[in-house]
Design a protein around this motif. Structure first.
Motif, mmCIF file in Angstrom:
data_model
loop_
_atom_site.group_PDB
_atom_site.id
_atom_site.type_symbol
_atom_site.label_atom_id
_atom_site.label_comp_id
_atom_site.label_asym_id
_atom_site.label_seq_id
_atom_site.Cartn_x
_atom_site.Cartn_y
_atom_site.Cartn_z
ATOM 1 N N LEU A 164 -87.354 -16.445 -72.323
ATOM 2 C CA LEU A 164 -88.511 -17.277 -71.981
ATOM 3 C C LEU A 164 -89.764 -16.845 -72.749
ATOM 4 O O LEU A 164 -90.881 -17.092 -72.290
ATOM 5 N N THR A 187 -92.652 -19.330 -73.572
ATOM 6 C CA THR A 187 -92.317 -20.570 -72.883
ATOM 7 C C THR A 187 -93.480 -20.981 -71.982
ATOM 8 O O THR A 187 -94.074 -20.154 -71.303
ATOM 9 N N ARG A 227 -89.341 -12.073 -70.981
ATOM 10 C CA ARG A 227 -90.643 -12.718 -70.783
ATOM 11 C C ARG A 227 -91.683 -11.972 -71.607
ATOM 12 O O ARG A 227 -92.078 -10.858 -71.275
ATOM 13 N N THR A 263 -95.025 -15.316 -72.068
ATOM 14 C CA THR A 263 -94.632 -16.450 -71.237
ATOM 15 C C THR A 263 -95.829 -16.915 -70.403
ATOM 16 O O THR A 263 -96.510 -16.104 -69.780
#
Length: 205
Positions: free
Chosen positions: A117, A120, A137, A140
């Motif tokens: 992610l 993201t 992450r 993120t």
């Protein structure tokens, strides 16, 4: 003659079948009018419960698409636009969602274990009951707009070993003796002294 015609007919069927197989392209299979390929344009597509494991949908436009219950295990969704998509109960385990836009997406009950992610965008997404174990992450954007850098590599530690420079000894500086130049006093000349003339008294008579 009939035997020859039968042989020719069988040959024609075999050739046609061979041509048909060659024309197939698994990388561009189509589901409900949506081509499964990089940079595909499938907004509002119906891909519910579709088998898309290991599919390459990098850069795809899947805004508001229905991907509920879809199997996207190990799929490549880097930089894909999934804004507003329905990913309820979708399986995204191991999927690469680097740079993907999942803002306002419904991801209720989605499986995101081991997914990537990084960068993201999850702003406004619904992650109720979603599984995000061991997801990468870094950069993120969380649902509330804050940044999650939990998986970013820490910068390499800089060595703190101090290096002591050898002491430098200044060479002694010898100041040359200073000799004052001789001072010669100018000769003093006494002003001439003139004795007043003495007058002899007059002779007494």
């Amino acid at each position: 003659m009939r035997k020859l015609l039968a042989v020719l007919a069988i040959g024609a069927v075999i050739v046609a079948a061979g041509c048909s197989d060659d024309s197939k392209d698994d990388s561009t299979k189509t589901i409900n009018g949506c081509k499964i390929e990089p940079n595909t344009q499938c907004p509002n597509a119906d891909l519910a419960r579709a088998a898309l494991d290991k599919a390459d949908l990098s850069g795809a436009n899947l805004t508001n698409a229905d991907l509920s219950g879809a199997d996207l295990t190990d799929a490549d969704l880097t930089n894909a636009d999934l804004h507003g998509a329905n990913l309820t109960d979708a399986i995204l385990e191991g999927a690469d969602l680097t740079g993907a836009d999942l803002s306002t997406a419904n991801m209720t009950g989605a499986d995101l274990d081991d997914s990537n992610l990084s960068r993201t965008d999850l702003r406004g997404a619904n992650l109720t009951d979603a599984q995000i174990q061991n997801a990468t992450r870094c950069g993120t954007i969380r649902t509330d707009g804050t940044i999650d850098d939990a998986s970013c590599q820490s910068p390499r530690s800089v060595s703190t070993t101090s290096t002591t420079a050898p002491a430098t000894t200044a060479a002694p500086t010898t100041t040359p003796p200073t000799t004052a130049p001789p001072t010669t006093a100018p000769p003093t000349t006494a002003p001439p002294t003139t004795a007043p003339p003495t007058t002899a008294p007059p002779p007494s008579t």
